[in-house]
Enzyme design. Structure first.
Site, mmCIF file in Angstrom:
data_model
loop_
_atom_site.group_PDB
_atom_site.id
_atom_site.type_symbol
_atom_site.label_atom_id
_atom_site.label_comp_id
_atom_site.label_asym_id
_atom_site.label_seq_id
_atom_site.Cartn_x
_atom_site.Cartn_y
_atom_site.Cartn_z
ATOM 1 N N GLU A 1 -0.774 -0.742 16.032
ATOM 2 C CA GLU A 1 -1.631 0.375 15.590
ATOM 3 C C GLU A 1 -2.700 0.659 16.637
ATOM 4 O O GLU A 1 -2.954 1.825 16.994
ATOM 5 C CB GLU A 1 -2.298 0.042 14.243
ATOM 6 C CG GLU A 1 -3.210 1.173 13.773
ATOM 7 C CD GLU A 1 -4.059 0.783 12.576
ATOM 8 O OE1 GLU A 1 -3.555 0.089 11.669
ATOM 9 O OE2 GLU A 1 -5.234 1.184 12.556
ATOM 10 N N CYS B 1 0.848 -1.202 0.000
ATOM 11 C CA CYS B 1 0.000 0.000 0.000
ATOM 12 C C CYS B 1 0.883 1.253 0.000
ATOM 13 O O CYS B 1 2.087 1.170 0.270
ATOM 14 C CB CYS B 1 -0.889 -0.009 1.234
ATOM 15 S SG CYS B 1 0.082 0.040 2.763
ATOM 16 N N THR C 1 -7.224 0.027 10.897
ATOM 17 C CA THR C 1 -7.308 0.305 9.455
ATOM 18 C C THR C 1 -7.406 -0.944 8.590
ATOM 19 O O THR C 1 -7.937 -0.886 7.486
ATOM 20 C CB THR C 1 -6.079 1.099 8.993
ATOM 21 O OG1 THR C 1 -4.900 0.406 9.405
ATOM 22 C CG2 THR C 1 -6.085 2.507 9.541
ATOM 23 N N HIS D 1 -2.124 -5.090 19.080
ATOM 24 C CA HIS D 1 -1.531 -4.710 17.790
ATOM 25 C C HIS D 1 -0.984 -3.284 17.930
ATOM 26 O O HIS D 1 -1.615 -2.427 18.546
ATOM 27 C CB HIS D 1 -2.580 -4.787 16.685
ATOM 28 C CG HIS D 1 -2.015 -4.586 15.313
ATOM 29 N ND1 HIS D 1 -1.703 -3.337 14.823
ATOM 30 C CD2 HIS D 1 -1.678 -5.461 14.338
ATOM 31 C CE1 HIS D 1 -1.216 -3.466 13.594
ATOM 32 N NE2 HIS D 1 -1.182 -4.749 13.287
ATOM 33 N N SER E 1 2.131 -5.226 3.138
ATOM 34 C CA SER E 1 3.561 -4.986 3.386
ATOM 35 C C SER E 1 4.454 -5.823 2.466
ATOM 36 O O SER E 1 5.661 -5.883 2.670
ATOM 37 C CB SER E 1 3.889 -5.269 4.855
ATOM 38 O OG SER E 1 3.492 -6.572 5.210
HETATM 39 S S1 SF4 Z 1 -3.434 2.455 7.030
HETATM 40 FE FE1 SF4 Z 1 -1.884 0.831 7.008
HETATM 41 S S2 SF4 Z 1 -2.615 -0.605 5.420
HETATM 42 FE FE2 SF4 Z 1 -3.737 1.328 5.125
HETATM 43 S S3 SF4 Z 1 -2.575 2.496 3.617
HETATM 44 FE FE3 SF4 Z 1 -1.837 3.114 5.647
HETATM 45 S S4 SF4 Z 1 -0.079 1.779 6.095
HETATM 46 FE FE4 SF4 Z 1 -1.222 0.830 4.414
#
Ligand code: SF4
Length: 286
Positions: free
Chosen positions: A126, A12, A160, A124, A262
């Site tokens: 995030e 991404c 996300t 996690h 990733s």
């Molecule tokens: S939130 Fe995470 S998965 Fe989505 S674009 Fe950003 S880095 Fe990539």
């Protein structure tokens, strides 16, 4: 055997931009990456070869010794960022803007008086970053984990990379368990994740089995594998082309290919090339 690649697959923009930011670092030996830049061993090995210090995902309470710190695309809480800056650290901040958006949404909901529920996996990185600035919150990874929350207003955000369908089911369950509460939902599943989930769903209509490329501990890659298996299809999770075994494909005419967010483009390309070789080897025998 035919090989069909998902219309949206692999790296991404958030991960790509984080890697590009590190490309510009002249002296990697004096820079520490705060946790795994991505959950992909190939990328981590490349960073190690360049000389970056890589701090573990856990034990973040301790201050890193390096003067320069890379914040990964997964982000960190504002509290932690302020601690690092106060300790004199200089930051290379590669937080994905779509993760920053979840932080803003969660904080906005909290400031409006809502009890914040984060749909995501507890622990996690995030999710840890999102809840690190909240006083009262719940992290809910599944429908069965939904509870009754101590507020007339419940704000809901998502990790996300969470599956869209599962998030919708959890959201319905939150409403069912808290019938008197106003539910404020902010859809924070990122567009690249939605694109990959939708592309995989379309792919599953056309194939008999799927090869999923990505790190063995990549959350979003595992979710792609789960999605295949939930539809009753075989899913082969590999990190690189060398893991592909031609015997896996003896019984299939059509194979799908996808990859986690990733996964390096060259890794996906190498797996595709190897699958096409295997297909060419198998076809004459049919
Ligand atoms: S939130 Fe995470 S998965 Fe989505 S674009 Fe950003 S880095 Fe990539």
């Amino acid at each position: 055997m035919r090989v069909i690649t998902a219309k949206a697959a692999g790296m991404c923009f958030g991960v790509r931009d984080a890697l590009a930011a590190l490309d510009g670092v002249d002296q990697p030996g004096s820079v520490a990456i705060y946790g795994e830049l991505v959950h992909n061993d190939i990328v981590l090995h490349q960073l190690e070869l360049r000389g970056f210090q890589q701090l573990p995902e856990t034990g973040r309470e301790e201050l890193p010794t390096a003067a320069q710190i890379v914040i990964t695309a997964h982000g960190i809480s504002d509290n932690r960022r302020q601690q690092l800056v106060a300790a004199g650290k200089s930051l290379i901040d590669t937080t994905c803007p779509l993760v920053a958006r979840v932080h803003r949404a969660a904080q906005g909901l909290a400031q409006s008086g809502a009890f914040v529920v984060v749909i995501g996996r507890a622990g996690h990185v995030e999710v840890e970053g999102i809840v690190g600035d909240l006083e009262a919150f719940a992290v809910v990874p599944s429908v069965t984990a939904v509870g009754t929350y101590p507020s007339q207003t419940i704000g809901v955000v998502c990790q996300t990379t969470f599956p869209v369908d599962e998030a919708a089911a959890i959201r319905r369950q939150i409403a069912a368990c808290n019938p008197a509460a106003e539910i404020r939902w902010v859809d924070t599943i990122c567009q690249p994740t939605k694109d990959r989930q939708r592309a995989l769903s379309e792919l599953l209509d056309e194939v008999e089995a799927v090869v999923v490329v990505g790190g063995s501990h990549s959350h979003n890659t595992r979710r792609l594998v789960d999605a295949c298996r939930q539809r009753g299809l075989a899913a082969f999770h590999v990190e690189h082309a060398g893991e592909l075994d031609p015997d896996w494909f003896d019984d299939f005419e059509t194979i799908g290919l996808t990859a986690g967010t990733s996964t390096l483009p060259e890794t996906l390309h190498q797996v595709e090339e190897r699958l096409l070789e295997i297909a060419a080897e198998l076809t004459p025998a049919r």
